[in-house]
Design an enzyme around this catalytic site. Sequence first.
Site, PDB file in Angstrom:
ATOM      1  N   GLU A 397      -3.586 -14.175  -5.010  1.00 49.00           N
ATOM      2  CA  GLU A 397      -2.432 -13.650  -5.743  1.00 49.00           C
ATOM      3  C   GLU A 397      -1.730 -14.694  -6.602  1.00 49.00           C
ATOM      4  O   GLU A 397      -1.335 -14.424  -7.735  1.00 49.00           O
ATOM      5  CB  GLU A 397      -1.435 -13.017  -4.765  1.00 49.00           C
ATOM      6  CG  GLU A 397      -1.871 -11.687  -4.188  1.00 49.00           C
ATOM      7  CD  GLU A 397      -2.897 -11.793  -3.069  1.00 49.00           C
ATOM      8  OE1 GLU A 397      -3.380 -10.745  -2.599  1.00 49.00           O
ATOM      9  OE2 GLU A 397      -3.203 -12.940  -2.660  1.00 49.00           O
ATOM     10  N   HIS A 464       2.105  -3.755   5.414  1.00 50.72           N
ATOM     11  CA  HIS A 464       1.710  -2.879   4.311  1.00 50.72           C
ATOM     12  C   HIS A 464       2.801  -1.854   4.006  1.00 50.72           C
ATOM     13  O   HIS A 464       2.540  -0.876   3.315  1.00 50.72           O
ATOM     14  CB  HIS A 464       0.409  -2.138   4.643  1.00 50.72           C
ATOM     15  CG  HIS A 464      -0.787  -3.008   4.753  1.00 50.72           C
ATOM     16  ND1 HIS A 464      -1.047  -3.779   5.855  1.00 50.72           N
ATOM     17  CD2 HIS A 464      -1.804  -3.236   3.885  1.00 50.72           C
ATOM     18  CE1 HIS A 464      -2.181  -4.436   5.674  1.00 50.72           C
ATOM     19  NE2 HIS A 464      -2.658  -4.133   4.492  1.00 50.72           N
TER      20      HIS A 464
END
Length: 658
Positions: A397, A464
Amino acid sequence: MIFDRKNLNSNQLIEFYKKLLWPRLVEEKMLILLRQGRIGKWFSGIGQEAIAIGSTLAMNNDEYILPMHRNLGVFTARDIPLSRLMAQWQGKASGFTKGRDRSFHFGTQEYKIIGMISHLGPQLALADGIALADVLSNRKKATLVFTGEGATSEGDFHEALNIAAVWNLPVIFLIENNGYGLSTPVSEQYNCKYLVDKAIGYGMGGRRIDGNNILEVYHTVSELAASMRENPKPVLLECMTFRMRGHEEASGTKYVPQHLFDTWKEKDPIRNFENYLLSENILRPEWIPQMKKEFFSQIEAEIERVFTEPEIIPDMETEIRDMFKPYSFPTYPLPAAATNMRYIDAISDGLKQSMRKYDNLVIMGQDIAEYGGAFKITQGFVEEFGRQRVRNTPICESGVVGAAMGLAINGHKAVMEMQFADFATVGFNQIVNNLAKTHYRWEQAVDVVIRMPAGAGTGAGPFHSQTNEAWFTKTPGLKVVYPAFPADAKGLLMAAIDDPNPVMYFEHKYLYRSTSGDVPGGDYYVEIGKAKVIKEGTAASIITYGLGVHWAIEYAAKYPELSVEIIDLRSLQPWDKEAVEASAKKTGRALVLQEDTLTSGFGGEIAAHLAEHCFKYLDAPVMRCASLDTAIPMNKALEEQFLAKARLAETMEKLLNY
């Protein structure tokens, strides 16, 4: 030290010598000023000049170089006036950052130099994005980026090299191996024999050269750059040198054994090159003092002129305004007829429309190409736009955020899909310290949108399901949007892509397939920073966003006898203070509803603002309804207990009965 001039003529060699001598004399002057107390800090590159000068002269002037804080020679070899550099170092208005940042922490499109930030490593991924923009535009260019041997231990080093290798990007990753990271010697920094040996692990070429030999540096970089302009692929170049002074002057050098200084003093890049030129009768002995005299005079004049420049007079409005590139929401033609579609399809439609409108827009993310992304938002995009513009990324990322910023620096727009908003932690530094601060620091627009699939309701657990907008709303320089409905999802996404500033675009996963609505076709834009009244009311205001809007609507439908007004913020940074104030003044009671945890959530900012600015209009304290101050559980019953919705009715009753 053996010098090989190859095809360089005598005039070029003399010019190399001048370019090498100039930053050394500038540095010697800076050390005098430091001892005199006229400057406060200096990072010395004495003994390393050959790397900066040789590599810069080898690059074309229209090719980007990303140096470090010890690379004065990069800036001087690109002929940046010393007075401009001195103004930067002294925090003067005529510097590159208007007194907002220090030393070489700036960039300049005029000279195609992109400086570093204090965090070691992020500049490497920016080079990837810059090079990618050149490849996509069919420009035969190379990009040169510097790092130190210490920063090769950072994850950013690995991520940037891996991306460049996978994508065959024309980047020269130059390691200045000067023996020490502050006081940490290389023996405590890495366990391989040479750092260049790491190249084979990435599937790229590697070279190791004498960094104190200006001609070896020049010819090596020239050869590598020429090759990758025609056949794009990255190279790792390790330049061996030594830091003859401290990390910065205050740190000293007592931790360095004397024998290292003795050894490397004999390898001084200027003295050795000078002796070579004298031995070849290219340089005459009597020329040297004359050159130094002229340089000293010029250095003295330019530096003293900067000392006489007036100090910056702070202006609050200017500082606030310069956090973002000026942008006015344009007037667009009326959108095409609306079609009923799901929230997820509206996002896909907005992204697709933007890809059609901007041929310089690149989208990147894990599994977004043929697979269509984890949530299938980009399904079919490869067939229409091709793999060059719809790019699968390695799982890194930080590197991808940096590459997105590099694309923006080199004339592109970029959208990055963070597979889950939770994973933004891995790219946090690039977001909050690079994307967010760049325009304020040196007026470079960062045209990047980061899509953030967020939120609970699907039993996905602690890693998540977070809605972490508050991490970013507190960071000046970032715009943050959070649509609750399909039309807004498309309109805010297209507006975010149109906006030249970095935008964090939160999209709620629970709403993807559970919410539908009419969405205008074609180009459609919703202005960032404008709230919307979802339902008029007089008894109390619920101010919310994202999934909270749907909770509020459900509550109002369940209690139709209560006249509740619902405000959908839609944008969190900037947020619509006027609309929120107007609603609170109208109803006299306000509840701020957020899915995020209570403590330090964005709702606290709204509550504080209302308490400060609307106190006399309120009939009850501003109340907050938020999720529990715990991590998000996976079990459905535990998740429902965790979410703010479980306490909405109770909190509203308390507010209405106050």
